[in-house]
Write a protein that holds these residues in place. Structure first.
Motif, mmCIF file in Angstrom:
data_model
loop_
_atom_site.group_PDB
_atom_site.id
_atom_site.type_symbol
_atom_site.label_atom_id
_atom_site.label_comp_id
_atom_site.label_asym_id
_atom_site.label_seq_id
_atom_site.Cartn_x
_atom_site.Cartn_y
_atom_site.Cartn_z
ATOM 1 N N ARG A 27 71.160 30.711 -80.932
ATOM 2 C CA ARG A 27 70.841 31.040 -82.317
ATOM 3 C C ARG A 27 71.681 30.201 -83.277
ATOM 4 O O ARG A 27 72.745 29.697 -82.944
ATOM 5 C CB ARG A 27 71.048 32.527 -82.580
ATOM 6 N N THR A 28 71.168 30.092 -84.478
ATOM 7 C CA THR A 28 71.821 29.277 -85.491
ATOM 8 C C THR A 28 73.213 29.794 -85.850
ATOM 9 O O THR A 28 73.449 31.006 -85.874
ATOM 10 C CB THR A 28 70.958 29.230 -86.768
ATOM 11 N N GLN A 29 74.090 28.877 -86.130
ATOM 12 C CA GLN A 29 75.435 29.215 -86.581
ATOM 13 C C GLN A 29 75.624 28.877 -88.062
ATOM 14 O O GLN A 29 76.742 28.923 -88.574
ATOM 15 C CB GLN A 29 76.469 28.461 -85.741
ATOM 16 N N HIS A 30 74.534 28.549 -88.744
ATOM 17 C CA HIS A 30 74.634 28.191 -90.158
ATOM 18 C C HIS A 30 75.202 29.365 -90.946
ATOM 19 O O HIS A 30 74.785 30.516 -90.753
ATOM 20 C CB HIS A 30 73.256 27.824 -90.698
ATOM 21 N N PRO A 31 76.144 29.125 -91.839
ATOM 22 C CA PRO A 31 76.784 30.240 -92.557
ATOM 23 C C PRO A 31 75.823 31.064 -93.402
ATOM 24 O O PRO A 31 76.089 32.247 -93.657
ATOM 25 C CB PRO A 31 77.830 29.535 -93.439
ATOM 26 N N ASP A 32 74.702 30.496 -93.834
ATOM 27 C CA ASP A 32 73.742 31.255 -94.639
ATOM 28 C C ASP A 32 72.852 32.161 -93.789
ATOM 29 O O ASP A 32 72.066 32.936 -94.337
ATOM 30 C CB ASP A 32 72.834 30.299 -95.433
ATOM 31 N N ALA A 33 72.984 32.075 -92.462
ATOM 32 C CA ALA A 33 72.071 32.798 -91.578
ATOM 33 C C ALA A 33 72.794 33.823 -90.700
ATOM 34 O O ALA A 33 72.322 34.151 -89.610
ATOM 35 C CB ALA A 33 71.313 31.799 -90.702
ATOM 36 N N GLN A 34 73.897 34.359 -91.184
ATOM 37 C CA GLN A 34 74.673 35.291 -90.367
ATOM 38 C C GLN A 34 74.579 36.733 -90.855
ATOM 39 O O GLN A 34 75.365 37.590 -90.443
ATOM 40 C CB GLN A 34 76.145 34.846 -90.345
ATOM 41 N N PRO A 261 67.780 24.661 -93.497
ATOM 42 C CA PRO A 261 68.922 24.747 -92.567
ATOM 43 C C PRO A 261 69.470 26.157 -92.378
ATOM 44 O O PRO A 261 69.985 26.482 -91.308
ATOM 45 C CB PRO A 261 69.964 23.831 -93.219
ATOM 46 N N GLY A 262 69.380 27.013 -93.396
ATOM 47 C CA GLY A 262 69.968 28.343 -93.312
ATOM 48 C C GLY A 262 68.990 29.443 -92.964
ATOM 49 O O GLY A 262 69.274 30.622 -93.176
ATOM 50 N N ILE A 263 67.828 29.085 -92.393
ATOM 51 C CA ILE A 263 66.781 30.058 -92.123
ATOM 52 C C ILE A 263 66.966 30.706 -90.750
ATOM 53 O O ILE A 263 67.621 30.150 -89.858
ATOM 54 C CB ILE A 263 65.392 29.381 -92.192
ATOM 55 N N LEU A 264 66.409 31.903 -90.598
ATOM 56 C CA LEU A 264 66.332 32.589 -89.312
ATOM 57 C C LEU A 264 64.885 32.583 -88.842
ATOM 58 O O LEU A 264 63.961 32.802 -89.641
ATOM 59 C CB LEU A 264 66.813 34.035 -89.434
ATOM 60 N N PHE A 265 64.689 32.375 -87.539
ATOM 61 C CA PHE A 265 63.367 32.434 -86.933
ATOM 62 C C PHE A 265 63.334 33.540 -85.888
ATOM 63 O O PHE A 265 64.276 33.666 -85.087
ATOM 64 C CB PHE A 265 63.027 31.116 -86.227
ATOM 65 N N ASN A 266 62.248 34.324 -85.871
ATOM 66 C CA ASN A 266 62.045 35.192 -84.711
ATOM 67 C C ASN A 266 61.418 34.352 -83.600
ATOM 68 O O ASN A 266 61.012 33.212 -83.829
ATOM 69 C CB ASN A 266 61.197 36.422 -85.086
ATOM 70 N N PRO A 267 61.328 34.874 -82.375
ATOM 71 C CA PRO A 267 60.924 34.022 -81.256
ATOM 72 C C PRO A 267 59.428 34.013 -80.949
ATOM 73 O O PRO A 267 59.015 33.436 -79.950
ATOM 74 C CB PRO A 267 61.696 34.650 -80.088
ATOM 75 N N LEU A 270 57.398 30.115 -80.906
ATOM 76 C CA LEU A 270 57.611 29.115 -79.869
ATOM 77 C C LEU A 270 58.378 29.649 -78.665
ATOM 78 O O LEU A 270 58.785 28.883 -77.807
ATOM 79 C CB LEU A 270 58.349 27.909 -80.455
ATOM 80 N N GLY A 271 58.580 30.958 -78.630
ATOM 81 C CA GLY A 271 59.230 31.541 -77.463
ATOM 82 C C GLY A 271 60.735 31.553 -77.529
ATOM 83 O O GLY A 271 61.393 32.061 -76.621
ATOM 84 N N HIS A 272 61.307 31.002 -78.578
ATOM 85 C CA HIS A 272 62.744 31.085 -78.771
ATOM 86 C C HIS A 272 63.029 31.136 -80.257
ATOM 87 O O HIS A 272 62.289 30.597 -81.074
ATOM 88 C CB HIS A 272 63.482 29.925 -78.112
ATOM 89 N N GLY A 273 64.097 31.830 -80.594
ATOM 90 C CA GLY A 273 64.458 32.010 -81.990
ATOM 91 C C GLY A 273 65.859 32.558 -82.097
ATOM 92 O O GLY A 273 66.627 32.535 -81.136
ATOM 93 N N ASP A 274 66.182 33.086 -83.263
ATOM 94 C CA ASP A 274 67.547 33.529 -83.523
ATOM 95 C C ASP A 274 67.775 35.001 -83.217
ATOM 96 O O ASP A 274 68.915 35.451 -83.176
ATOM 97 C CB ASP A 274 67.895 33.252 -84.986
ATOM 98 N N TYR A 275 66.683 35.747 -83.021
ATOM 99 C CA TYR A 275 66.815 37.172 -82.725
ATOM 100 C C TYR A 275 65.543 37.659 -82.041
ATOM 101 O O TYR A 275 64.493 37.029 -82.136
ATOM 102 C CB TYR A 275 67.076 37.977 -84.003
ATOM 103 N N GLU A 276 65.670 38.779 -81.332
ATOM 104 C CA GLU A 276 64.534 39.384 -80.666
ATOM 105 C C GLU A 276 63.834 40.370 -81.592
ATOM 106 O O GLU A 276 64.423 40.867 -82.557
ATOM 107 C CB GLU A 276 64.991 40.121 -79.392
ATOM 108 N N THR A 277 62.585 40.671 -81.283
ATOM 109 C CA THR A 277 61.832 41.657 -82.060
ATOM 110 C C THR A 277 61.290 42.736 -81.134
ATOM 111 O O THR A 277 60.829 42.446 -80.032
ATOM 112 C CB THR A 277 60.650 41.003 -82.799
ATOM 113 N N ALA A 278 61.357 43.976 -81.592
ATOM 114 C CA ALA A 278 60.733 45.108 -80.898
ATOM 115 C C ALA A 278 59.739 45.727 -81.873
ATOM 116 O O ALA A 278 60.087 45.986 -83.027
ATOM 117 C CB ALA A 278 61.779 46.137 -80.482
ATOM 118 N N GLU A 279 58.513 45.957 -81.417
ATOM 119 C CA GLU A 279 57.452 46.401 -82.318
ATOM 120 C C GLU A 279 56.972 47.810 -81.967
ATOM 121 O O GLU A 279 56.383 48.026 -80.912
ATOM 122 C CB GLU A 279 56.270 45.430 -82.250
ATOM 123 N N CYS A 280 57.266 48.744 -82.850
ATOM 124 C CA CYS A 280 56.748 50.126 -82.785
ATOM 125 C C CYS A 280 57.266 50.958 -81.617
ATOM 126 O O CYS A 280 57.166 52.181 -81.652
ATOM 127 C CB CYS A 280 55.213 50.149 -82.757
#
Length: 453
Positions: A27-34, A261-267, A270-280
């Motif tokens: 996951r990103t280490q950009h200071p705006d994305a923590q 540069p400071g954005i967060l992506f869910n996975p 493309l199958g990878h991102g900065d955090y996981e998602t659980a739905e419902c």
């Protein structure tokens, strides 16, 4: 998306994948994305399905098998009952989508007052309708509402209200793909199960053109890439891109991160991102990294329904407390109607949550530590030094609170809307046990404060 039995099957239909740790992606280490851990977010689903308000975004195009409606009614109650439209009838709703009372500042200001920290709005669902004037596709506000940019208004309102800006984007586009998509199944006169097309007419699924035909694949990739470049370059800083469906090989996250540069992506894209998602459905195992739990506050569907109700405040706080106790963010969904408004009930829930936050919000504060639930205690817990806050949620229904392997506490108190009082307790072999009479419980949220000082 739809809150019924089909939810579990939908990610596969649109190509969702959600296992970041399997990819080796860091996951990103950009200071705006923590900022994400422990945050409270507002999901806003909106689109042309709100015109009729009888079915969910996109998924109401799918011909569902017999028994779906009765199963939804039995399991979830009347709000979950939805109508089904053929795709061609569904897309005609674009002609009636006139958000003449759209005021995102009103909605987001109420959310901010209630303690929400970020928002995520649909920019394009699987139906293909874009809420911004895209130059790479023609089904959206650019065609039906010239001069209107609903996404820009939302983003400006987020910034004015002090909320992080999140954009939901679905790469699949069933209008573009209409000659290649199966829109559910039906039974023919001979009792055979057959696929259906854009008018829910029987079709031969085996004869459909492939998604991988070079000309179509190039067109599809160009649209996804163009959409994402527009969303990530036209509006300033974007804090979250919430994919819902595979973007295949149209673009890489590395390319997109160069734009933001400071954005967060869910996975899910493309199958990878900065955090996981659980739905419902709350996870069965505690996630090891950053994660987010999204759920439907407006009952029955992600998008607006003209017969909808909202789940009680106690449900909302209970689900948030579960996510918070496991170190996650909670993303609660609401749906705007075709005029661009939330129903009065939504504002009543925001006001009630704001009032609860003033009294008890400190028990779910971002700087607290996720507790050892359910290994060591039988209610979601967050820790503040020597103090433990156990949240007895909407569905918590046990005879006593149990905390294993601890010393005797200094004090044990119950907090809820009706009372603040000390509770009786006892120690049994290193376990703390706190009897909980039903007559002491509220219907919103009960907090048991244990001070081990």
């Amino acid at each position: 998306m739809s809150e019924n039995e089909i939810v579990s099957a939908q990610p596969a239909v649109i190509g969702n994948v959600s296992r970041s740790e399997d990819s080796g992606y860091q996951r990103t280490q950009h200071p705006d994305a923590q900022w994400l851990p422990h945050s409270l977010g507002l999901f806003i689903h909106w689109g042309i399905s709100s015109v009729k308000g009888t079915g969910d975004l996109s998924w109401s195009m799918m011909m569902s098998p017999p028994g779906t409606r009765s199963a939804a009614l039995t399991r979830y109650g009347p709000p979950a009952v939805q109508a089904v439209l053929s795709p061609n009838d569904y897309w005609k709703q674009a002609e009636g989508f006139k958000p003449d009372r759209y005021d995102p500042r009103k909605c987001l200001a109420a959310a901010k007052e209630a303690g929400f920290e970020y928002a995520v709005l649909t920019t394009k669902h699987h139906d293909g309708y874009t809420l911004w004037p895209s130059e790479v596709s023609d089904f959206g506000v650019q065609k039906f509402l010239p001069g209107v940019d609903l996404i820009r208004e939302y983003i400006e309102a987020c910034r004015e209200c002090g909320l992080k800006v999140g954009l939901y984007y679905s790469p699949p586009d069933w209008l573009l793909e209409k000659d290649r998509v199966v829109f559910g199944e039906t039974t023919d006169r001979d009792g055979n199960v057959v696929a259906v097309g854009v008018d829910h007419e029987p079709i031969d699924a085996s004869a459909l053109p492939s998604f991988d035909e070079p000309e179509f694949k190039s067109l599809w990739n160009a649209q996804v890439r163009g959409h994402l470049y527009e969303l990530l370059t036209n509006y300033g800083q974007i804090d979250v891109l919430w994919f819902d469906g595979s973007s295949k090989d149209a673009v890489t996250l590395e390319e997109l991160r160069k734009l933001q540069p400071g954005i967060l992506f869910n996975p899910r894209g493309l199958g990878h991102g900065d955090y996981e998602t659980a739905e419902c459905v709350f996870p069965t195992e505690r996630p090891s990294g950053w994660w987010e739990y999204c759920h439907i506050w407006n009952d029955g569907a992600w998008g607006y329904l003209n017969h909808e109700t909202y789940k009680p405040l106690g449900w909302m706080i209970g689900e948030w407390a579960k996510a918070r106790a496991w170190g996650g963010a909670f993303l609660a969904n609401v749906g705007l109607d075709a005029h661009g408004e939330l129903p009065a009930t939504a504002y009543q829930r925001f006001a009630a949550l704001a009032a609860w936050q003033k009294e008890f919000g400190s028990t779910l504060a971002k700087d607290l530590v996720a507790g050892p639930w359910p290994v060591q205690c039988n209610a979601p817990a967050v820790l503040d030094g020597s103090k433990w806050y156990l949240h007895l949620g909407f569905d918590w229904d046990e005879a006593e609170v149990v905390v294993k392997g601890v010393q005797a506490p200094k004090t044990v108190r119950l907090w809820n809307a009706d009372r603040s009082m000390e509770l009786a307790w006892r120690m049994e072999g290193g376990d703390l046990k706190i009897p909980m009479r039903k007559s002491l419980r509220g219907v919103v949220s009960d907090v048991v404060e244990i001070d081990f000082a």
